[in-house]
Design a protein around this motif. Structure first.
Motif, PDB file in Angstrom:
ATOM      1  N   GLY A  76       0.788  -1.228   0.000  1.00  0.00           N
ATOM      2  CA  GLY A  76       0.000   0.000   0.000  1.00  0.00           C
ATOM      3  C   GLY A  76       0.816   1.273   0.000  1.00  0.00           C
ATOM      4  N   ARG A  77       2.161   1.154   0.009  1.00  0.00           N
ATOM      5  CA  ARG A  77       2.990   2.359  -0.038  1.00  0.00           C
ATOM      6  C   ARG A  77       2.942   2.988  -1.423  1.00  0.00           C
ATOM      7  N   LEU A  78       3.164   4.278  -1.452  1.00  0.00           N
ATOM      8  CA  LEU A  78       3.040   5.046  -2.683  1.00  0.00           C
ATOM      9  C   LEU A  78       4.405   5.166  -3.365  1.00  0.00           C
ATOM     10  N   LYS A  79       4.413   5.012  -4.677  1.00  0.00           N
ATOM     11  CA  LYS A  79       5.597   5.333  -5.473  1.00  0.00           C
ATOM     12  C   LYS A  79       5.214   6.441  -6.442  1.00  0.00           C
ATOM     13  N   VAL A  80       5.906   7.574  -6.334  1.00  0.00           N
ATOM     14  CA  VAL A  80       5.613   8.733  -7.183  1.00  0.00           C
ATOM     15  C   VAL A  80       6.839   8.996  -8.046  1.00  0.00           C
ATOM     16  N   GLU A  81       6.638   9.026  -9.362  1.00  0.00           N
ATOM     17  CA  GLU A  81       7.733   9.241 -10.312  1.00  0.00           C
ATOM     18  C   GLU A  81       7.418  10.460 -11.180  1.00  0.00           C
ATOM     19  N   PHE A  82       8.451  11.155 -11.600  1.00  0.00           N
ATOM     20  CA  PHE A  82       8.227  12.261 -12.542  1.00  0.00           C
ATOM     21  C   PHE A  82       9.411  12.398 -13.479  1.00  0.00           C
ATOM     22  N   ARG A  83       9.157  13.059 -14.597  1.00  0.00           N
ATOM     23  CA  ARG A  83      10.196  13.425 -15.568  1.00  0.00           C
ATOM     24  C   ARG A  83       9.962  14.852 -16.020  1.00  0.00           C
ATOM     25  N   LEU A  84      11.017  15.589 -16.179  1.00  0.00           N
ATOM     26  CA  LEU A  84      10.976  16.931 -16.741  1.00  0.00           C
ATOM     27  C   LEU A  84      11.641  16.898 -18.105  1.00  0.00           C
ATOM     28  N   TRP A  85      10.870  17.329 -19.109  1.00  0.00           N
ATOM     29  CA  TRP A  85      11.349  17.305 -20.500  1.00  0.00           C
ATOM     30  C   TRP A  85      11.578  18.721 -21.016  1.00  0.00           C
ATOM     31  N   ASP A  86      12.683  18.889 -21.740  1.00  0.00           N
ATOM     32  CA  ASP A  86      12.936  20.108 -22.508  1.00  0.00           C
ATOM     33  C   ASP A  86      12.284  19.898 -23.872  1.00  0.00           C
ATOM     34  N   VAL A  87      11.167  20.589 -24.091  1.00  0.00           N
ATOM     35  CA  VAL A  87      10.398  20.376 -25.321  1.00  0.00           C
ATOM     36  C   VAL A  87      11.171  20.862 -26.550  1.00  0.00           C
ATOM     37  N   THR A  88      11.904  21.935 -26.413  1.00  0.00           N
ATOM     38  CA  THR A  88      12.637  22.493 -27.556  1.00  0.00           C
ATOM     39  C   THR A  88      13.696  21.536 -28.074  1.00  0.00           C
ATOM     40  N   SER A  89      14.487  20.950 -27.152  1.00  0.00           N
ATOM     41  CA  SER A  89      15.552  20.052 -27.571  1.00  0.00           C
ATOM     42  C   SER A  89      15.088  18.596 -27.689  1.00  0.00           C
ATOM     43  N   GLY A  90      13.929  18.306 -27.094  1.00  0.00           N
ATOM     44  CA  GLY A  90      13.444  16.939 -27.119  1.00  0.00           C
ATOM     45  C   GLY A  90      14.208  16.015 -26.188  1.00  0.00           C
ATOM     46  N   GLN A  91      14.744  16.576 -25.111  1.00  0.00           N
ATOM     47  CA  GLN A  91      15.547  15.794 -24.188  1.00  0.00           C
ATOM     48  C   GLN A  91      14.951  15.839 -22.778  1.00  0.00           C
ATOM     49  N   GLN A  92      15.221  14.773 -22.008  1.00  0.00           N
ATOM     50  CA  GLN A  92      14.838  14.783 -20.602  1.00  0.00           C
ATOM     51  C   GLN A  92      15.878  15.544 -19.798  1.00  0.00           C
ATOM     52  N   MET A  93      15.416  16.413 -18.895  1.00  0.00           N
ATOM     53  CA  MET A  93      16.323  17.201 -18.068  1.00  0.00           C
ATOM     54  C   MET A  93      16.606  16.548 -16.729  1.00  0.00           C
ATOM     55  N   THR A  94      15.592  15.955 -16.130  1.00  0.00           N
ATOM     56  CA  THR A  94      15.785  15.284 -14.851  1.00  0.00           C
ATOM     57  C   THR A  94      14.609  14.362 -14.600  1.00  0.00           C
ATOM     58  N   GLY A  95      14.747  13.471 -13.642  1.00  0.00           N
ATOM     59  CA  GLY A  95      13.679  12.574 -13.250  1.00  0.00           C
ATOM     60  C   GLY A  95      14.011  11.930 -11.921  1.00  0.00           C
ATOM     61  N   GLN A  96      13.000  11.726 -11.106  1.00  0.00           N
ATOM     62  CA  GLN A  96      13.198  11.088  -9.809  1.00  0.00           C
ATOM     63  C   GLN A  96      11.977  10.265  -9.451  1.00  0.00           C
ATOM     64  N   GLN A  97      12.145   9.406  -8.443  1.00  0.00           N
ATOM     65  CA  GLN A  97      10.996   8.736  -7.875  1.00  0.00           C
ATOM     66  C   GLN A  97      11.125   8.735  -6.359  1.00  0.00           C
ATOM     67  N   TYR A  98       9.956   8.740  -5.699  1.00  0.00           N
ATOM     68  CA  TYR A  98       9.887   8.811  -4.253  1.00  0.00           C
ATOM     69  C   TYR A  98       8.970   7.701  -3.754  1.00  0.00           C
ATOM     70  N   ALA A  99       9.338   7.086  -2.634  1.00  0.00           N
ATOM     71  CA  ALA A  99       8.482   6.095  -1.988  1.00  0.00           C
ATOM     72  C   ALA A  99       8.032   6.667  -0.650  1.00  0.00           C
ATOM     73  N   THR A 100       6.738   6.582  -0.367  1.00  0.00           N
ATOM     74  CA  THR A 100       6.215   7.229   0.827  1.00  0.00           C
ATOM     75  C   THR A 100       4.868   6.629   1.211  1.00  0.00           C
ATOM     76  N   ASP A 101       4.356   7.059   2.338  1.00  0.00           N
ATOM     77  CA  ASP A 101       3.006   6.716   2.759  1.00  0.00           C
ATOM     78  C   ASP A 101       2.012   7.536   1.937  1.00  0.00           C
ATOM     79  N   PRO A 102       0.843   6.987   1.603  1.00  0.00           N
ATOM     80  CA  PRO A 102      -0.135   7.751   0.815  1.00  0.00           C
ATOM     81  C   PRO A 102      -0.527   9.085   1.451  1.00  0.00           C
ATOM     82  N   ALA A 103      -0.436   9.197   2.777  1.00  0.00           N
ATOM     83  CA  ALA A 103      -0.798  10.451   3.435  1.00  0.00           C
ATOM     84  C   ALA A 103       0.130  11.597   3.038  1.00  0.00           C
ATOM     85  N   ASN A 104       1.300  11.266   2.474  1.00  0.00           N
ATOM     86  CA  ASN A 104       2.268  12.290   2.102  1.00  0.00           C
ATOM     87  C   ASN A 104       2.244  12.612   0.611  1.00  0.00           C
ATOM     88  N   ALA A 105       1.145  12.267  -0.057  1.00  0.00           N
ATOM     89  CA  ALA A 105       1.065  12.499  -1.506  1.00  0.00           C
ATOM     90  C   ALA A 105       1.243  13.979  -1.850  1.00  0.00           C
TER      91      ALA A 105
END
Length: 442
Positions: free
Chosen positions: A118-147
């Motif tokens: 039941g733990r939450l995994k939250v992932e994201f990516r930041l894309w540079d649309v002009t260059s078509g490249q990813q700038m950064t990305g991370q994931q976090y594991a936490t309790d759902p109360a910390n969404a």
């Protein structure tokens, strides 16, 4: 709304969030999406924050927090969802040609899922649309109360990557909540997330609360409290344990408390006869030492972030002005000049600026200047603006504005360029804000 329980505590980040700090794809060196803050031609950067995939309820919550934060910063213009050319999949590169056609330069995608426990995994990516490249990305594991908090952490990651400025979204604000008729206001200490969410009352209103200040190093807030018929006293409350103690002499009025950078000392103003002197106190031993001693009213002291100096206000020159001295009281020197009076100084956590209130011609301006008094600038001006306090990254100043009449104050924030000003939501009238340090690591 509920009173803070003495058992309620702000858990360390290691408990709240298991940071994987995972770069999801290799980051190309040529990704160069940047936003320069300042300058006459500044325009907010167009960006799109897609609804996070996965859990439909929490995905929308997290992406909504990110959208709101970036918009409120004043440095980004999130694209309206009605103009999205696609609903991008998280595991594949977006259709950059379609996104470029909308005019956005950045794109945030994400996913929220739960593991078997039941733990939450939250992932994201930041894309540079002009260059078509990813700038950064991370994931976090936490309790759902910390969404919601993962939304603040993602906002900080995106903000810092694009602007080069420090993070500030993962922080809180304490303030004085004011309710009831103006001639008999109930003033309670409240704490909330910097975006106005998760408001909780820390005191019940049995004492009037004035001038709260967060510790830069601990989960303590110092403030002045006054019960009817009693002398105002400085008190310190710990947000983790609910422990509350009065400090200073019982027979002296103490006010305007501020913590040292390490949180081990207080500096405050103590009334002595018809004067008020600046006094430091060791919180462990309760030993006090006066570092100013004269015929003036010295008040509103604040340490420099390195602890070497103290800025304060004084009427020793005939009107209320701002002075800087060594932390031991040595070499006091006036740094505010010009028209009107200057008061309520607050030192930026970066050490480069001092914010203050300037009163002139019946108006109150929130200003900044360098610690030597040079480079004074007005950030915002109006009938009644007071109580400046800096964000953790030193880029924004929080204050309250009271329009007069039978109404009350409201909180606002302005960036140090003076180009961005935003209201900060509170449940009722509000005054005397103080911004916490970043919650990361706490």
């Amino acid at each position: 709304m509920h009173l803070a329980s003495p058992r309620r505590r702000t858990a360390p980040l290691a408990t709240l969030l298991a940071f994987l700090a995972l770069v999801l794809f290799g980051l190309p060196a040529q990704a160069q999406l940047q936003l320069r803050i300042g300058g006459g031609a500044f325009q907010p950067l167009p960006i799109a924050i897609a609804d996070f995939a996965g859990d439909p309820s929490l995905g929308g919550l997290v992406s909504g927090v990110v959208t709101n934060n970036l918009r409120r910063s004043g440095y980004f213009t999130p694209l309206d969802k009605g103009r999205f050319p696609e609903n991008p999949a998280f595991d594949a590169a977006p259709s950059f040609d379609k996104w470029r056609a909308t005019g956005v330069q950045g794109l945030v995608t994400g996913r929220v899922s739960r593991d078997g426990a039941g733990r939450l995994k939250v992932e994201f990516r930041l894309w540079d649309v002009t260059s078509g490249q990813q700038m950064t990305g991370q994931q976090y594991a936490t309790d759902p109360a910390n969404a919601r908090r993962t939304g603040h952490l993602i906002s900080d990651a995106v903000y810092t990557k694009i602007t080069g400025l420090g993070p500030w979204f993962d922080s809180r604000i304490a303030f004085v909540d004011e309710s009831g008729p103006k001639e008999n206001r109930r003033k309670r200490l409240m704490v909330m997330d910097q975006d106005g969410a998760n408001v909780r009352a820390i005191t019940t209103g049995e004492n009037a609360i004035v001038a709260p200040r967060y510790s830069p190093a601990t989960q303590d807030i110092a403030f002045m409290a006054q019960a009817t018929g009693h002398q105002p006293r400085v008190q310190v409350i710990n947000l983790e344990t609910g422990t509350r103690q009065a400090v200073g002499n019982v027979d002296s009025m103490s006010a305007s408390p501020r913590f040292s950078p390490d949180g081990r000392r207080l500096v405050m103003s103590v009334q002595q006869g018809g004067n008020a002197d600046i006094v430091t106190m060791d919180l462990a031993s309760k030993a006090q030492r006066s570092i100013t001693n004269g015929m003036a009213i010295d008040t509103s002291p604040t340490y420099a972030p390195d602890g070497s100096q103290i800025v304060f206000e004084s009427d020793r020159g005939g009107s209320q002005q701002i002075y800087v001295m060594g932390a031991d009281g040595s070499n006091p020197r006036r740094i505010s000049f010009g028209e009107g009076s200057a008061s309520q100084p607050a030192w930026s956590p970066k050490g480069d600026l001092i914010a203050f209130t300037r009163q002139r011609k019946g108006g109150f301006a929130i200003c900044v200047m360098k610690p030597d008094g040079s480079g004074e600038r007005v950030l915002t001006e109006g009938f009644h603006n007071e109580g400046p306090t800096f964000a953790p990254n030193g880029q924004y100043v929080l204050f309250f504005r009271d329009p007069g009449g039978q109404g009350g104050g409201k909180l606002y924030m302005v960036d140090i360029t003076g180009k961005v000003e935003q209201p900060v939501p509170t449940p009722s009238y509000a005054s005397d804000p103080t911004w916490s340090p970043l919650l990361a690591g706490r």
